[in-house]
Motif scaffolding. Sequence first.
Motif, PDB file in Angstrom:
ATOM      1  N   GLU A   1       0.833  -1.197   0.000  1.00  0.00           N
ATOM      2  CA  GLU A   1       0.000   0.000   0.000  1.00  0.00           C
ATOM      3  C   GLU A   1       0.873   1.254   0.000  1.00  0.00           C
ATOM      4  OE1 GLU A   1      -3.857   0.373   0.475  1.00  0.00           O
ATOM      5  OE2 GLU A   1      -3.247  -1.262  -0.835  1.00  0.00           O
ATOM      6  N   ALA A   2       1.923   1.245   0.800  1.00  0.00           N
ATOM      7  CA  ALA A   2       2.832   2.393   0.873  1.00  0.00           C
ATOM      8  C   ALA A   2       3.541   2.599  -0.466  1.00  0.00           C
ATOM      9  CB  ALA A   2       3.843   2.191   2.000  1.00  0.00           C
ATOM     10  N   GLU A   3       3.985   1.508  -1.074  1.00  0.00           N
ATOM     11  CA  GLU A   3       4.656   1.601  -2.379  1.00  0.00           C
ATOM     12  C   GLU A   3       3.718   2.183  -3.428  1.00  0.00           C
ATOM     13  OE1 GLU A   3       5.971  -2.354  -3.267  1.00  0.00           O
ATOM     14  OE2 GLU A   3       7.683  -2.229  -1.909  1.00  0.00           O
ATOM     15  N   ARG A   4       2.476   1.703  -3.451  1.00  0.00           N
ATOM     16  CA  ARG A   4       1.505   2.196  -4.431  1.00  0.00           C
ATOM     17  C   ARG A   4       1.194   3.674  -4.219  1.00  0.00           C
ATOM     18  NH1 ARG A   4       0.185  -3.060  -3.841  1.00  0.00           N
ATOM     19  NH2 ARG A   4      -1.293  -2.841  -2.117  1.00  0.00           N
ATOM     20  N   ALA A   5       1.351   4.147  -2.993  1.00  0.00           N
ATOM     21  CA  ALA A   5       1.105   5.554  -2.682  1.00  0.00           C
ATOM     22  C   ALA A   5       2.319   6.431  -3.003  1.00  0.00           C
ATOM     23  CB  ALA A   5       0.732   5.708  -1.213  1.00  0.00           C
ATOM     24  N   GLY A   6       3.396   5.810  -3.479  1.00  0.00           N
ATOM     25  CA  GLY A   6       4.565   6.576  -3.888  1.00  0.00           C
ATOM     26  C   GLY A   6       5.609   6.810  -2.811  1.00  0.00           C
ATOM     27  N   VAL A   7       5.542   6.060  -1.740  1.00  0.00           N
ATOM     28  CA  VAL A   7       6.512   6.204  -0.656  1.00  0.00           C
ATOM     29  C   VAL A   7       7.905   5.801  -1.146  1.00  0.00           C
ATOM     30  CG1 VAL A   7       7.184   5.169   1.554  1.00  0.00           C
ATOM     31  CG2 VAL A   7       4.854   5.969   1.218  1.00  0.00           C
ATOM     32  N   LYS A   8       8.896   6.599  -0.794  1.00  0.00           N
ATOM     33  CA  LYS A   8      10.295   6.310  -1.181  1.00  0.00           C
ATOM     34  C   LYS A   8      11.077   5.684  -0.025  1.00  0.00           C
ATOM     35  CE  LYS A   8       9.795   8.200  -5.214  1.00  0.00           C
ATOM     36  NZ  LYS A   8       8.990   7.334  -6.024  1.00  0.00           N
ATOM     37  N   ARG A   9      10.551   5.822   1.190  1.00  0.00           N
ATOM     38  CA  ARG A   9      11.210   5.239   2.363  1.00  0.00           C
ATOM     39  C   ARG A   9      10.125   4.806   3.337  1.00  0.00           C
ATOM     40  NH1 ARG A   9      12.922   7.819   7.533  1.00  0.00           N
ATOM     41  NH2 ARG A   9      14.432   6.411   8.506  1.00  0.00           N
ATOM     42  N   ILE A  10      10.222   3.560   3.786  1.00  0.00           N
ATOM     43  CA  ILE A  10       9.328   3.074   4.833  1.00  0.00           C
ATOM     44  C   ILE A  10      10.214   2.613   5.983  1.00  0.00           C
ATOM     45  CG2 ILE A  10       9.119   0.722   3.886  1.00  0.00           C
ATOM     46  CD1 ILE A  10       6.105   0.898   4.843  1.00  0.00           C
ATOM     47  N   TYR A  11       9.799   2.920   7.187  1.00  0.00           N
ATOM     48  CA  TYR A  11      10.642   2.582   8.331  1.00  0.00           C
ATOM     49  C   TYR A  11       9.800   2.213   9.551  1.00  0.00           C
ATOM     50  CZ  TYR A  11       9.782   7.344  10.061  1.00  0.00           C
ATOM     51  OH  TYR A  11       9.202   8.501  10.506  1.00  0.00           O
ATOM     52  N   CYS A  12      10.485   1.660  10.542  1.00  0.00           N
ATOM     53  CA  CYS A  12       9.833   1.292  11.795  1.00  0.00           C
ATOM     54  C   CYS A  12      10.853   1.317  12.922  1.00  0.00           C
ATOM     55  CB  CYS A  12       9.199  -0.090  11.699  1.00  0.00           C
ATOM     56  SG  CYS A  12      10.382  -1.452  11.643  1.00  0.00           S
ATOM     57  N   ASN A  13      10.343   1.358  14.125  1.00  0.00           N
ATOM     58  CA  ASN A  13      11.155   1.183  15.317  1.00  0.00           C
ATOM     59  C   ASN A  13      10.948  -0.267  15.737  1.00  0.00           C
ATOM     60  OD1 ASN A  13      11.676   3.936  15.208  1.00  0.00           O
ATOM     61  ND2 ASN A  13      10.029   4.430  16.628  1.00  0.00           N
ATOM     62  N   ALA A  14      11.914  -1.109  15.428  1.00  0.00           N
ATOM     63  CA  ALA A  14      11.777  -2.550  15.660  1.00  0.00           C
ATOM     64  C   ALA A  14      12.341  -2.934  17.011  1.00  0.00           C
ATOM     65  CB  ALA A  14      12.508  -3.319  14.565  1.00  0.00           C
TER      66      ALA A  14
ATOM     67  N   LYS B   1      12.180  -1.395  26.859  1.00  0.00           N
ATOM     68  CA  LYS B   1      12.414  -2.212  25.655  1.00  0.00           C
ATOM     69  C   LYS B   1      13.484  -1.546  24.797  1.00  0.00           C
ATOM     70  CE  LYS B   1       8.691  -4.836  26.432  1.00  0.00           C
ATOM     71  NZ  LYS B   1       8.736  -6.211  26.800  1.00  0.00           N
ATOM     72  N   ASP B   2      14.294  -2.367  24.121  1.00  0.00           N
ATOM     73  CA  ASP B   2      15.327  -1.862  23.221  1.00  0.00           C
ATOM     74  C   ASP B   2      14.831  -1.934  21.782  1.00  0.00           C
ATOM     75  OD1 ASP B   2      17.169  -1.383  25.289  1.00  0.00           O
ATOM     76  OD2 ASP B   2      17.813  -3.484  25.258  1.00  0.00           O
ATOM     77  N   TYR B   3      15.081  -0.847  21.043  1.00  0.00           N
ATOM     78  CA  TYR B   3      14.610  -0.730  19.666  1.00  0.00           C
ATOM     79  C   TYR B   3      15.755  -0.330  18.745  1.00  0.00           C
ATOM     80  CZ  TYR B   3       9.948  -0.468  21.767  1.00  0.00           C
ATOM     81  OH  TYR B   3       8.808  -0.730  22.473  1.00  0.00           O
ATOM     82  N   VAL B   4      15.626  -0.714  17.481  1.00  0.00           N
ATOM     83  CA  VAL B   4      16.524  -0.257  16.430  1.00  0.00           C
ATOM     84  C   VAL B   4      15.644   0.276  15.289  1.00  0.00           C
ATOM     85  CG1 VAL B   4      16.703  -2.560  15.370  1.00  0.00           C
ATOM     86  CG2 VAL B   4      18.465  -0.856  14.940  1.00  0.00           C
ATOM     87  N   ILE B   5      16.056   1.383  14.695  1.00  0.00           N
ATOM     88  CA  ILE B   5      15.299   1.938  13.575  1.00  0.00           C
ATOM     89  C   ILE B   5      15.710   1.182  12.311  1.00  0.00           C
ATOM     90  CG2 ILE B   5      14.812   3.991  12.185  1.00  0.00           C
ATOM     91  CD1 ILE B   5      15.394   5.639  14.746  1.00  0.00           C
ATOM     92  N   MET B   6      14.709   0.650  11.621  1.00  0.00           N
ATOM     93  CA  MET B   6      14.939  -0.106  10.392  1.00  0.00           C
ATOM     94  C   MET B   6      14.215   0.591   9.252  1.00  0.00           C
ATOM     95  SD  MET B   6      14.761  -4.044  11.702  1.00  0.00           S
ATOM     96  CE  MET B   6      15.628  -4.631  10.239  1.00  0.00           C
ATOM     97  N   GLU B   7      14.779   0.488   8.040  1.00  0.00           N
ATOM     98  CA  GLU B   7      14.181   1.156   6.901  1.00  0.00           C
ATOM     99  C   GLU B   7      14.357   0.352   5.625  1.00  0.00           C
ATOM    100  OE1 GLU B   7      16.186   4.901   6.357  1.00  0.00           O
ATOM    101  OE2 GLU B   7      18.047   3.944   5.746  1.00  0.00           O
ATOM    102  N   ARG B   8      13.505   0.695   4.674  1.00  0.00           N
ATOM    103  CA  ARG B   8      13.596   0.175   3.312  1.00  0.00           C
ATOM    104  C   ARG B   8      13.399   1.382   2.406  1.00  0.00           C
ATOM    105  NH1 ARG B   8       9.741  -4.666   0.971  1.00  0.00           N
ATOM    106  NH2 ARG B   8       9.794  -4.048  -1.196  1.00  0.00           N
ATOM    107  N   CYS B   9      14.374   1.624   1.548  1.00  0.00           N
ATOM    108  CA  CYS B   9      14.320   2.783   0.664  1.00  0.00           C
ATOM    109  C   CYS B   9      14.115   2.326  -0.771  1.00  0.00           C
ATOM    110  CB  CYS B   9      15.616   3.602   0.764  1.00  0.00           C
ATOM    111  SG  CYS B   9      15.863   4.295   2.418  1.00  0.00           S
ATOM    112  N   TYR B  10      13.401   3.156  -1.513  1.00  0.00           N
ATOM    113  CA  TYR B  10      13.119   2.874  -2.923  1.00  0.00           C
ATOM    114  C   TYR B  10      13.756   3.981  -3.740  1.00  0.00           C
ATOM    115  CZ  TYR B  10       9.594   0.143  -0.528  1.00  0.00           C
ATOM    116  OH  TYR B  10       8.960  -0.727   0.308  1.00  0.00           O
ATOM    117  N   LEU B  11      14.528   3.605  -4.715  1.00  0.00           N
ATOM    118  CA  LEU B  11      15.173   4.571  -5.590  1.00  0.00           C
ATOM    119  C   LEU B  11      14.308   4.795  -6.817  1.00  0.00           C
ATOM    120  CD1 LEU B  11      18.832   3.251  -5.424  1.00  0.00           C
ATOM    121  CD2 LEU B  11      17.810   5.084  -4.074  1.00  0.00           C
TER     122      LEU B  11
END
Length: 140
Positions: free
Chosen positions: A89-102, A127-137
Motif C-alpha cells: 500500500e505504501a509503495e503504491r502511494a509513492g513512498v520512497k522510504r518506509i521505516y519502523c522502530n523494531a 524495551k530496546d529498539y533499532v530503527i529499520m528502513e527500506r528505501c526505494y530509488l
Amino acid sequence: MDINIRRIDKEQAWLLRHLVMWPEKEFDFIKLDDDGLGKHYGLFEGDELVSVVSLFAQGDQAQFRKFATLATEQNKGYGSRLLSYVIGEAERAGVKRIYCNARVNKVAFYEKFGLRATGSAFSKSGKDYVIMERCYLSFI
C-alpha cells in the motif's frame, strides 16, 4: 480459512495493541497522539481480528507502528501477510522510504521484508529498539 485484510478504525487497533503489546499497562498507554492521522489495517480470520498495524505517511516517507498479532496466532504467517500488504500500500502511494522502530529481538523478522537496521537505536519503556528502513530509488 477465510482471511482478509482491510482498513480498520483506530479503536479496533487499540484493543489488539493493548492485549498483545502492553497488557500490563493502562489502556491509554497504547494510544498514539497522531493515531487520528494514521491508516490502520487489520488481518481477519473469519470475523476475528488477528493482527493489526498502523501506517503513518508524510510526504514520500511512511512509518509503520504498533504491529501486533495475537499470541495464539503468531508464527502462522498472519503478521507477514499483513505487513506485506501494508508495505505494498505504501509503495503504491509513492513512498520512497518506509521505516519502523523494531524491537531488537524482531530485527531478523523485518529483514525478510527488505528492511535494514540504520544504526540508530534507543530504549523506551524498558524495551530496546533499532530503527529499520527500506528505501526505494526512483530513476528519471
